[in-house]
Motif scaffolding. Structure first.
Motif, PDB file in Angstrom:
ATOM      1  N   GLU A 134       0.150 -26.822  -7.176  1.00 25.41           N
ATOM      2  CA  GLU A 134      -1.109 -27.492  -7.490  1.00 25.41           C
ATOM      3  C   GLU A 134      -1.628 -28.333  -6.330  1.00 25.41           C
ATOM      4  O   GLU A 134      -2.834 -28.610  -6.229  1.00 25.41           O
ATOM      5  CB  GLU A 134      -0.944 -28.393  -8.726  1.00 25.41           C
ATOM      6  N   ALA A 135      -0.744 -28.700  -5.423  1.00 27.95           N
ATOM      7  CA  ALA A 135      -1.172 -29.529  -4.282  1.00 27.95           C
ATOM      8  C   ALA A 135      -2.101 -28.762  -3.350  1.00 27.95           C
ATOM      9  O   ALA A 135      -2.805 -29.379  -2.531  1.00 27.95           O
ATOM     10  CB  ALA A 135       0.054 -30.027  -3.510  1.00 27.95           C
ATOM     11  N   LEU A 136      -2.118 -27.437  -3.457  1.00 30.86           N
ATOM     12  CA  LEU A 136      -2.963 -26.628  -2.588  1.00 30.86           C
ATOM     13  C   LEU A 136      -4.353 -26.403  -3.160  1.00 30.86           C
ATOM     14  O   LEU A 136      -5.107 -25.584  -2.629  1.00 30.86           O
ATOM     15  CB  LEU A 136      -2.289 -25.266  -2.325  1.00 30.86           C
ATOM     16  N   GLN A 137      -4.697 -27.146  -4.204  1.00 34.99           N
ATOM     17  CA  GLN A 137      -5.999 -26.975  -4.840  1.00 34.99           C
ATOM     18  C   GLN A 137      -7.168 -27.139  -3.861  1.00 34.99           C
ATOM     19  O   GLN A 137      -8.165 -26.417  -3.965  1.00 34.99           O
ATOM     20  CB  GLN A 137      -6.146 -27.971  -5.996  1.00 34.99           C
ATOM     21  N   PRO A 138      -7.099 -28.027  -2.877  1.00 37.59           N
ATOM     22  CA  PRO A 138      -8.230 -28.145  -1.928  1.00 37.59           C
ATOM     23  C   PRO A 138      -8.480 -26.871  -1.126  1.00 37.59           C
ATOM     24  O   PRO A 138      -9.563 -26.722  -0.546  1.00 37.59           O
ATOM     25  CB  PRO A 138      -7.799 -29.302  -1.013  1.00 37.59           C
ATOM     26  N   LEU A 139      -7.525 -25.983  -1.069  1.00 36.92           N
ATOM     27  CA  LEU A 139      -7.691 -24.763  -0.284  1.00 36.92           C
ATOM     28  C   LEU A 139      -8.304 -23.613  -1.078  1.00 36.92           C
ATOM     29  O   LEU A 139      -8.506 -22.527  -0.527  1.00 36.92           O
ATOM     30  CB  LEU A 139      -6.321 -24.310   0.272  1.00 36.92           C
ATOM     31  N   VAL A 140      -8.572 -23.829  -2.358  1.00 34.17           N
ATOM     32  CA  VAL A 140      -9.115 -22.757  -3.194  1.00 34.17           C
ATOM     33  C   VAL A 140     -10.606 -22.592  -2.898  1.00 34.17           C
ATOM     34  O   VAL A 140     -11.367 -23.579  -2.892  1.00 34.17           O
ATOM     35  CB  VAL A 140      -8.889 -23.051  -4.691  1.00 34.17           C
ATOM     36  N   PHE A 141     -11.027 -21.357  -2.660  1.00 34.78           N
ATOM     37  CA  PHE A 141     -12.434 -21.046  -2.389  1.00 34.78           C
ATOM     38  C   PHE A 141     -12.913 -20.043  -3.438  1.00 34.78           C
ATOM     39  O   PHE A 141     -12.260 -19.017  -3.683  1.00 34.78           O
ATOM     40  CB  PHE A 141     -12.604 -20.438  -0.988  1.00 34.78           C
ATOM     41  N   ASN A 142     -14.050 -20.355  -4.029  1.00 37.51           N
ATOM     42  CA  ASN A 142     -14.688 -19.443  -4.968  1.00 37.51           C
ATOM     43  C   ASN A 142     -15.999 -18.967  -4.366  1.00 37.51           C
ATOM     44  O   ASN A 142     -16.850 -19.781  -4.004  1.00 37.51           O
ATOM     45  CB  ASN A 142     -14.960 -20.142  -6.306  1.00 37.51           C
ATOM     46  N   PRO A 143     -16.176 -17.666  -4.220  1.00 43.17           N
ATOM     47  CA  PRO A 143     -17.405 -17.168  -3.576  1.00 43.17           C
ATOM     48  C   PRO A 143     -18.630 -17.463  -4.435  1.00 43.17           C
ATOM     49  O   PRO A 143     -18.607 -17.280  -5.661  1.00 43.17           O
ATOM     50  CB  PRO A 143     -17.150 -15.659  -3.451  1.00 43.17           C
ATOM     51  N   ASP A 144     -19.694 -17.912  -3.799  1.00 44.42           N
ATOM     52  CA  ASP A 144     -20.927 -18.161  -4.545  1.00 44.42           C
ATOM     53  C   ASP A 144     -21.644 -16.838  -4.795  1.00 44.42           C
ATOM     54  O   ASP A 144     -21.236 -15.771  -4.321  1.00 44.42           O
ATOM     55  CB  ASP A 144     -21.823 -19.150  -3.788  1.00 44.42           C
ATOM     56  N   SER A 145     -22.734 -16.889  -5.533  1.00 47.16           N
ATOM     57  CA  SER A 145     -23.450 -15.663  -5.905  1.00 47.16           C
ATOM     58  C   SER A 145     -24.019 -14.949  -4.680  1.00 47.16           C
ATOM     59  O   SER A 145     -24.073 -13.720  -4.643  1.00 47.16           O
ATOM     60  CB  SER A 145     -24.567 -16.005  -6.890  1.00 47.16           C
ATOM     61  N   THR A 146     -24.429 -15.719  -3.679  1.00 39.49           N
ATOM     62  CA  THR A 146     -24.975 -15.084  -2.467  1.00 39.49           C
ATOM     63  C   THR A 146     -23.919 -14.239  -1.765  1.00 39.49           C
ATOM     64  O   THR A 146     -24.169 -13.089  -1.373  1.00 39.49           O
ATOM     65  CB  THR A 146     -25.514 -16.156  -1.511  1.00 39.49           C
ATOM     66  N   LEU A 147     -22.730 -14.803  -1.584  1.00 34.59           N
ATOM     67  CA  LEU A 147     -21.660 -14.051  -0.929  1.00 34.59           C
ATOM     68  C   LEU A 147     -21.245 -12.839  -1.773  1.00 34.59           C
ATOM     69  O   LEU A 147     -21.001 -11.755  -1.232  1.00 34.59           O
ATOM     70  CB  LEU A 147     -20.460 -14.981  -0.694  1.00 34.59           C
ATOM     71  N   GLN A 148     -21.186 -13.007  -3.090  1.00 36.83           N
ATOM     72  CA  GLN A 148     -20.836 -11.882  -3.949  1.00 36.83           C
ATOM     73  C   GLN A 148     -21.838 -10.740  -3.802  1.00 36.83           C
ATOM     74  O   GLN A 148     -21.467  -9.566  -3.712  1.00 36.83           O
ATOM     75  CB  GLN A 148     -20.758 -12.333  -5.407  1.00 36.83           C
ATOM     76  N   ASN A 149     -23.111 -11.092  -3.777  1.00 38.09           N
ATOM     77  CA  ASN A 149     -24.145 -10.063  -3.635  1.00 38.09           C
ATOM     78  C   ASN A 149     -24.081  -9.382  -2.266  1.00 38.09           C
ATOM     79  O   ASN A 149     -24.296  -8.173  -2.157  1.00 38.09           O
ATOM     80  CB  ASN A 149     -25.531 -10.671  -3.854  1.00 38.09           C
ATOM     81  N   GLU A 150     -23.784 -10.153  -1.231  1.00 37.62           N
ATOM     82  CA  GLU A 150     -23.672  -9.541   0.091  1.00 37.62           C
ATOM     83  C   GLU A 150     -22.489  -8.582   0.159  1.00 37.62           C
ATOM     84  O   GLU A 150     -22.580  -7.507   0.762  1.00 37.62           O
ATOM     85  CB  GLU A 150     -23.548 -10.636   1.151  1.00 37.62           C
TER      86      GLU A 150
END
Length: 1222
Positions: A812-828
Motif C-alpha cells: 500500500e505504500a506504493l499508492q503514489p506510484l499508481v497511474f490511471n489513464p484519463d479518457s484522452t489517453l485511452q482514446n489515443e
C-alpha cells in the motif's frame, strides 16, 4: 432325443444392404454313455485316441459336491444363477486356467448342452449383461432371439462393461479372458473341436453378438472371436507340422526294401495322414467362418478399440503362420487401416508391420506391400499429418527398417531424413537413428583413425562432422539446429560430444587432402557445436520438443555433470581463441557468446584459469566496441550477467571489467549527446552514428544490468524532448532512447520495491514516470511508425505495471506510484490500435515499401500487429481502460477473424468473467456502432437482404454463441442487452412523423439473434418493455419496413417450451436429440431443476422498466466513426454455413456418434455401408477363402488371387475412412 442346432452366420441387413444367412442343421444323438461322445467325428472319421494325449483322471461327480457343478456349470434345470459361474472364476483369477478348462471338459463329456450353456453365459456375462440364458432358451430359441432377449436385460444405467472398466482387477480380467479362450482351444484341439457341436455353437454365438448394436456385446465377442482365431491358427500350424512329419515317415517306410517294409505301419500312416488332412479342412472351415463372419466387418467398426483388436490379431496370424496369412489378400487390410483417423488403430498397424519387418526371411513376401502401401502411398503421407498422435506412432517403424534400407530409394530416404526436424520427439529420434545408420555407421573407424593421425588430428571424427554439417546445410532449415542435434543425441552422442574435433576444424588450417571450410560451413559448425553444448549441459530437449523438464535419474545427473566439466575444461581455453578469430563476424560471435552460459564457472577459480577468464573478458570488450548489432550486444550483456553472479568467486574480477566498460561507454555517450544537442538540425551522420551506436550498447546492457547510478534517463529524456520539439530526431535514436528510459524506470521501481522507500524516493519516481508517460503519449503522433509503435508498447506496459495492482500484496505504500489513464489517453491508445492494427491488406502491402512478395516480412508484420492488439486488450481485461473501449475491438471480430480472432475471443471471455452486464452492454454497443456506420454509408433506407446487414447479423449470432448454454448465469446480462437494443432502435424518431418507422428500427432484426438466450419468463418481460415504445399504429402495420419489428416480436413470443428445456437441462434439447439416441425408444424425460423454481419470475417481479446499469456511451473520438470512408463490417466474412471453431454448432457437430457424458448402448456398428469400401469387401467375402498352404503331400494350388492393392480407390471415398465418426 434329437437336438436341432441352427448355426447362423449372418450380417445385419442394415449394414450391408443384404442378409445372407447360411443355416447348417444337424442331428446329434443324445448319448447316455459319455464314452461314446469321445469318438464322435465329422464325416464318420474314426475316433483315434492315439492322436489325443490321455485326459487327466476324472474328478468327483458334480452331484457329489452338493449339487453344484464344477467351476460354474449351471444346474440341470437351468433355474437361478450359481455364484460359482465361469465368469466369476475367470474374474477372480484364483484358479489355474488349465484346471478350470479341464473341469469344463469333464462337464462337457457328461452333458454337452449344460456345459455349452455355461460357456454361452460366460460370454454374455463378460459383456456386462446381467441376464442369463436358460436351458429352455438354449434348446428352443435361435441365436438372434437369445441375443435380442439379452439385449433387453442389459443395464442401461451404465455404459461400462468389464473390458472397459478401469483398475487392476479388470485389467487382469481381460488377460484371464483371453487366456481362457486360448487354453480352451488348446485343451480341446484333439477331439472336442471336431465334434460338429461345440465350435459351431460358439462361432455362431460370437458371430451374432459381434453384429449387435450393443457395443459391449460387439466388443467382447470380437475380442473372443479374434483370440479364438489365433488359437485355431496355432492348431492349424501344428496340424501342418504333423502332416509333414507323417509324410516323411510314410516316404521313409515306403522306400524300404520289400522285405523290411511294414505294410501295417504304412496303412496306419496313410490313415493318420488322411485324418490330419480332414482335421485341417475342418480348421479351415472354422477360420473361414470367423474371418468372413466377424473380421471383415469388425475391422472397420465404428469403435476404434474394436478395429485395433482386429488389426492386432491379424498381425499375430501373419507372424505365426506366414505361409497362410502373409500374402496380399490379408496385408491389404493392414494397408487400408494405415489411413485410420484414430492413432490407436494406426499404432497397431505399424507395430504389426514392425514385427514382420524384423524377420528377414519375410522380406520377399512384404516387398509388394512395402512398395504399394508403406512408402509410395501411405507411410510418408502419414508422416506429414499435423497431429502429435499421428507422428508419434510412426516411430514404431523406423528402428525396424535397418534390414530393408537397401530397398528404399534416395527419395524415400530423404523423406525420412526430414523427420529429424519434427516437433514430436519420438518421431525425430527414430528418424535420427535411421539417419545415423545411413550416414555415420558405414565408415571404417580404424581407417578414419589412421587418416587422422597422418593429418595430425586428435580425433578421427573429422569427416563425420563434415558430413553432418553438409547435411544440415542441404536441409536448408538453419534455424532448427537444436532439433537436429536432439534427434541424433541418442544414436550419435559420441560424435556430437567430440568438441575437440569441432574446435580443431574451426581453429586449425586444413592439411593436405582436406577441404577448406567455407563461411557457411563454419557458421553451421559453430551453431551445431553450441547446440550440442546446450544439450549436454541442460540434459533436456530444446523448446518445443517435450512437455517440460523432467527429473533426471542419478545416472543421467552424473552424465550431465561429467559432460559439463569436460566441455568447460576444453572450451575455457578454446573460446577466447575462437572469439579472436571470428570477432569481426557478428553471426559467429553471437553464437560463440552463448557457450559461457553452460560453463561450470567454478572451474575458473578451482582450476586456476583466471588468465583464460581475462582473455575472455578482453575479447568480449573488443566485440562490444566493434559491433552495434543488437543480437551481438545482447549476447555480450547476457554473458557479463552470468559471469557477475554473486555465487561465483570470479564476480569481483568481472564486475571491475564491466564497470570499466560502462564508464567508457557513458563518457562517450554524454559527449556525443552534447554534440548532437548543440548542433541540432546541423548534426552530421557521424554525430548521429556516435549517439546511436553508444546508445544501443547501453540499452542492451541496461536490459540485464542495473545502471541507475549512471543516470541514463536524464540524457535519454533530453534526446526525446528535443525530438518532440524540433521533430528532427532520427527514428532509431528515438526508439533506443524510449527503450533505455523504460529500463531505467523499471530498475528504479525494483530498488524501491525491494527496500523501504522514502517519500522523496516515491515522489521522484512518480515525477520520472509521469514525464515519461507524457513523452510517450506525444510520440503517438510521431510521423515515424517505429517510434509510434515503441511508444505505444511502452505506454501499455507502464500502465499495466503502475496500475492499481501495484499496491496489492501488502504494498500500500506504493499508492503514489499508481497511474490511471484519463479518457484522452485511452482514446489515443484506441485510435492507435484502430489505425495500425485493423488495416486492410492493401494498406499493409503499401506500408511494407514494395516488399509485398516477401512472405516472411508479412508474417513478421502480422506478429507485430498481434502484439500491439494484445497489449491493448490486456489493459481492458485488467480494468485499466474502460470496457466500452472494447466495442471498437469486438466489432472487428468477423472481418479480422483469421488474424486476430483468438485474441478478440479471449478478450471477450475475460471481460465477461470480469463483469457480465458491462460486457453485454459493450457487445450491443459494438453492434450499434456497426449499424451507425452502415446508416452513414447507405442512408436510412437499408437493404435488409444486403451482405452488409447479413454480416452484422452474423456477428450478432457469434456474440450470442459466446453466452453459452447455461442461461441462468447470463440471464441478467442478456436481458440488459435486449433493453439497450430496444432503446437504441426507438431512440431517434423519424423526422417525417410517427407514422413512419424510426431510422434504427432495422436494428431489431439484429437483436433477434439474442432472443434464444432469454428465459421463457424473461421473453415476456422484454416483450412488455418493447410494447412501451410501440404505438397502436405500429402494432397494426404489416409493410416491409415494419418487418424487423414483427420478426423481433415473434422471436419473443415463440419458442418458450424449447427455452424451458434448455434452462432445465443446461443444453438445448435439439442438440441433445441430434447427438444421443434415446435408449430403447423412450422419449427423454426432463426434470425441473430447483434453480429454475428459485429464479422463475424474478424478472417478472421487478420493475417493468428493466432496471439495469446505465447505458454505455460511445467513446469519444473513435477513429472508425469519424472516417470519411468507414470500413464495412462484412468484408472477408467467412462462409455463413461454416461455424466458428469452438462455437456451439461446431461443438455439437464434432461430438460425432457418441456423447462423453451420456453414452448409449445402441449405436451404428459400421463406419460405412456404401461406396467402394463396401463393394470391395463384399467382393472379398464372395471370392476369398482361407486356404492353408499345402504341405508337401498336397497338390499346389495354381489359381492366382486377385490383386486388391489399389488403396487409393478406397481411400478417396468420403463414405469410408473419412467419416466424421471415425
Amino acid at each position: 432325443m434329437l437336438i436341432s442346432i441352427c448355426i447362423t452366420l449372418c450380417r445385419d441387413a442394415s449394414n450391408d444392404g443384404q442378409g445372407d444367412t447360411v443355416s447348417l442343421s444337424m442331428s446329434v444323438s443324445e448319448l447316455d454313455d459319455s464314452g461314446e461322445g469321445k469318438g464322435k467325428k465329422k464325416r464318420g472319421r474314426p475316433g483315434k485316441q492315439g492322436v489325443r494325449p490321455p485326459l487327466k483322471k476324472a474328478r468327483r461327480s458334480p452331484v457329489d459336491k452338493g449339487g453344484r457343478r464344477p467351476n460354474g456349470v449351471a444346474h440341470q434345470n437351468g433355474e437361478g444363477t450359481d455364484p460359482s459361474t465361469l465368469f466369476e472364476v475367470v474374474k477372480q483369477g484364483k484358479s489355474a486356467m488349465q484346471s478350470v478348462i479341464d473341469d469344463w471338459i469333464e462337464a462337457y463329456k457328461q452333458d454337452r448342452d449344460l456345459a455349452l450353456l455355461d460357456l454361452i453365459n460366460f460370454f454374455i456375462h463378460c459383456s456386462g449383461c446381467k441376464g442369463t440364458v436358460r436351458i429352455e432358451m438354449f434348446r428352443n430359441m435361435q441365436n438372434a432371439e437369445i441375443i435380442r432377449k439379452m439385449t433387453e436385460e442389459f443395464d442401461e444405467d451404465s455404459g461400462d462393461y468389464p473390458l472397459t472398466m478401469a483398475g487392476p482387477q479388470w485389467k487382469k480380467f481381460r488377460y484371464n479372458f483371453c487366456e481362457f479362450i486360448m487354453v480352451l482351444i488348446r485343451q480341446c484341439q484333439y477331439s472336442i473341436i471336431y465334434d460338429e457341436y461345440m465350435m459351431d455353437t460358439v462361432i455362431s454365438l460370437l458371430t451374432g453378438l459381434s453384429d449387435s448394436q450393443v457395443r459391449a456385446f460387439r466388443h467382447t465377442s470380437t475380442l473372443a472371436a479374434m483370440k479364438l482365431m489365433t488359437a485355431l491358427v496355432n492348431v492349424a500350424l501344428n496340424l501342418s507340422i504333423n502332416q509333414d512329419n507323417t509324410q516323411r515317415q510314410y516316404e521313409a517306410e515306403r522306400n524300404k526294401v520289400a522285405g523290411k517294409r511294414a505294410n501295417e505301419k504304412l496303412e496306419l500312416l496313410l490313415e493318420k495322414r488322411k485324418e490330419l488332412q480332414e482335421n485341417q479342412d475342418e480348421i479351415e472351415n472354422m477360420m473361414n467362418s470367423i474371418f468372413k463372419g466377424i473380421f471383415v466387418h469388425r475391422y472397420r467398426d465404428a469403435i476404434a478399440e474394436i478395429r485395433a483388436i482386429c488389426i492386432e490379431e491379424i498381425g499375430v496370424w501373419m507372424k505365426l503362420y506366414s505361409d497362410a496369412f502373409l500374402n496380399d489378400s490379408y496385408l491389404k487390410y493392414v494397408g487400408w487401416t494405415l489411413h485410420d483417423r484414430q492413432g490407436e488403430v494406426r499404432l497397431k498397424c505399424l507395430k504389426a508391420l514392425q514385427t514382420l519387418q524384423t524377420l528377414r526371411e519375410l522380406f520377399p513376401k512384404l516387398e509388394l506391400f512395402t512398395n504399394r502401401f508403406l512408402f509410395y502411398d501411405s507411410f510418408f503421407h502419414l508422416s506429414h499429418l499435423s497431429t502429435s498422435l499421428n507422428l508419434s506412432h510412426l516411430s514404431c517403424f523406423f528402428p525396424s527398417s535397418s534390414g530393408s534400407e537397401d530397398a528404399l530409394s534416395n527419395d524415400d530416404c530423404e523423406n525420412v531424413y526430414h523427420l529429424v526436424y519434427s516437433a514430436h520427439r519420438p518421431v525425430a529420434v527414430a528418424a535420427g537413428e535411421f539417419l545415423h545408420r545411413k550416414l555415420f555407421s558405414r565408415h571404417d573407424p580404424q581407417a578414419e583413425e589412421a587418416l587422422a593421425k597422418r593429418r595430425g588430428r586428435n580425433s578421427p571424427n573429422g569427416n563425420l562432422i563434415r558430413m553432418l554439417v553438409l547435411f544440415f546445410l542441404e536441409s536448408e532449415l538453419h534455424e532448427h539446429a537444436a532439433y537436429l542435434v536432439d534427434s541424433l543425441w541418442d544414436s550419435s552422442q559420441e560424435l556430437l560430444k567430440d568438441w575437440d574435433c569441432m574446435v580443431e576444424l574451426l581453429l586449425e588450417d586444413p592439411v593436405q587432402g582436406e577441404e577448406v571450410l567455407g563461411d557457411r560451413h563454419e557458421n553451421a559448425l559453430i551453431e551445431l557445436m553450441v547446440c550440442t553444448i546446450r544439450q549436454a549441459a541442460e540434459a533436456h530437449p530444446p523448446v518445443g520438443r517435450g512437455t517440460g523438464k523432467r527429473v533426471l535419474t542419478a545416472k543421467e545427473k552424473k552424465t550431465q555433470i561429467d559432460d559439463k566439466n569436460r566441455l568447460t575444461e576444453h572450451l575455457i581455453v578454446a573460446l577466447p581463441m575462437l572469439l579472436s578469430k571470428y570477432q569481426a563476424d557478428s553471426e559467429k560471435v553471437a553464437n560463440l557468446l552463448q557457450v559461457p552460459l553452460y560453463f561450470d564457472l567454478e572451474v575458473y577459480s578451482s582450476g586456476r584459469m583466471e588468465k583464460h577468464l581475462d582473455a575472455l573478458l578482453k575479447q568480449i570488450r573488443v566485440v562490444v566496441e566493434k559491433h552495434a548489432e543488437m543480437e551481438v550486444l545482447e549476447a555480450c550483456s547476457k554473458t557479463y550477467s552470468i559471469l557477475c553472479s554473486e555465487e561465483y568467486t570470479i564476480m569481483n574480477r568481472v564486475d571491475i571489467a564491466r564497470s570499466q566498460l560502462i564508464d567508457e561507454l557513458m563518457d562517450r555517450f554524454a559527449h556525443s549527446v552534447e554534440d548532437l544537442l548543440q548542433e541540432g538540425d546541423e548534426a552530421d551522420d557521424d554525430d548521429i552514428y556516435n549517439v546511436l551506436s553508444t546508445l544501443k550498447k547501453l540499452t542492451a546492457f541496461h536490459n540485464a544490468h542495473d545502471l541507475t547510478k549512471w543516470d541514463l534517463f536524464k540524457n535519454c529524456y533530453r534526446l526525446l524532448k528535443m525530438g518532440i520539439e524540433q521533430g528532427s530526431m532520427p527514428e532509431q535514436i528515438a526508439v533506443q532512447a524510449l527503450q533505455c528510459s523504460h529500463y531505467s524506470i523499471l530498475w528504479q521501481l525494483v530498488k524501491i520495491t525491494e527496500g523501504c522507500p522514502s517519500k522523496d524516493d516515491l515522489v521522484a519516481l512518480r515525477r520520472v514516470v509521469k514525464s515519461f508517460l507524457a513523452v510517450c503519449q506525444q510520440c503517438l503522433s510521431n510521423v515515424n511508425t517505429p517510434v509510434k509503435e515503441q511508444a505505444f508498447m511502452l505506454l501499455c506496459d507502464l500502465l499495466m505495471i503502475f496500475s492499481h495492482q501495484l499496491v496489492t500484496g501488502g504494498r500500500e505504500a506504493l499508492q503514489p506510484l499508481v497511474f490511471n489513464p484519463d479518457s484522452t489517453l485511452q482514446n489515443e491508445l484506441l485510435n492507435f490500435v484502430l489505425d495500425h492494427v485493423f488495416i486492410d491488406q492493401d494498406d499493409e502491402n503499401q506500408s511494407m515499401e514494395g516488399d509485398e512478395e516477401d512472405e516472411a516480412n508479412k508474417i513478421e508484420a502480422l506478429h507485430k500487429r498481434r502484439n500491439l492488439l494484445a497489449a491493448f486488450c490486456k489493459l481492458i481485461i485488467y480494468d485499466i481502460v474502460d470496457m466500452p473501449a472494447a466495442a471498437d475491438i469486438f466489432k472487428q471480430y468477423m472481418k479480422y477473424y483469421n488474424d486476430y480472432g483468438d485474441i478478440i475471443k479471449e478478450t471477450l471471455s475475460k471481460a465477461r468473467h470480469m463483469d457480465k452486464i458491462q460486457c453485454a452492454k459493450t457487445l450491443i454497443l459494438s453492434l450499434q456502432q456497426l449499424f451507425n456506420e452502415l446508416i452513414q454509408d447507405q442512408g436510412p433506407n437499408l437493404d435488409r437482404t444486403s451482405s452488409h446487414v447479413s454480416g452484422i447479423k452474423e456477428l450478432a449470432r457469434r456474440f450470442a454463441l459466446t453466452f453459452g448454454l447455461d442461461q441462468i448465469k447470463t440471464r441478467e446480462a442478456v436481458a440488459t442487452l435486449h433493453k439497450d437494443g430496444i432503446e437504441f432502435a426507438f431512440k431517434v424518431p423519424n423526422p417525417k412523423g410517427p407514422e413512419y418507422p424510426p431510422p434504427n428500427l432495422a436494428f431489431l432484426e439484429v437483436l433477434c439473434e439474442f432472443s434464444s438466450k432469454l428465459l421463457r419468463q424473461d421473453k415476456k418481460t422484454v416483450h412488455s418493455y418493447l410494447e412501451k415504445f410501440m404505438t397502436e399504429y405500429m402494432m397494426e402495420r404489416r409493410e416491409d419496413v415494419w418487418l424487423p419489428l414483427i420478426a423481433y416480436r415473434n422471436s419473443l413470443l415463440t419458442g418458450g417450451d424449447d427455452d424451458r428445456l434448455s434452462v432445465t437441462t443446461g443444453a438445448s434439447s435439439t442438440s441433445k436429440a441430434s447427438t444421443v439416441r434415446s435408449k430403447r425408444g423412450r422419449p427423454p424425460q426432463h426434470k425441473r431443476r430447483p434453480e429454475e423454481e428459485s429464479v422463475e419470475g424474478s424478472w417478472v417481479m421487478r420493475n417493468d422498466t428493466l432496471q439495469t446499469p446505465g447505458a454505455l456511451h460511445t467513446p469519444q473520438l473513435t477513429s472508425t466513426v469519424l472516417r470519411e470512408n468507414p470500413r464495412q463490417a462484412v468484408d472477408h466474412i467467412p462462409d455463413q454455413d461454416s461455424s466458428e471453431p469452438g462455437s456451439e454448432p461446431d461443438y455439437m457437430h464434432k461430438r460425432g456418434l457418441m456423447e462423453d457424458d451420456a453414452e448409449p448402448i445402441f449405436e451404428d456398428v459400421m463406419m460405412s455401408s456404401r461406396g467402394q469400401l463396401e463393394d470391395m469387401n463384399e467382393e472379398f467375402e464372395d471370392t476369398m477363402v482361407i486356404d492353408l498352404p499345402a504341405s508337401r503331400n498336397r497338390r499346389e494350388r495354381a489359381e492366382l488371387r486377385p490383386d486388391f492393392f489399389d488403396s487409393t480407390a478406397i481411400m478417396e471415398d468420403d463414405a469410408g475412412f473419412g467419416m466424421q465418426m471415425f
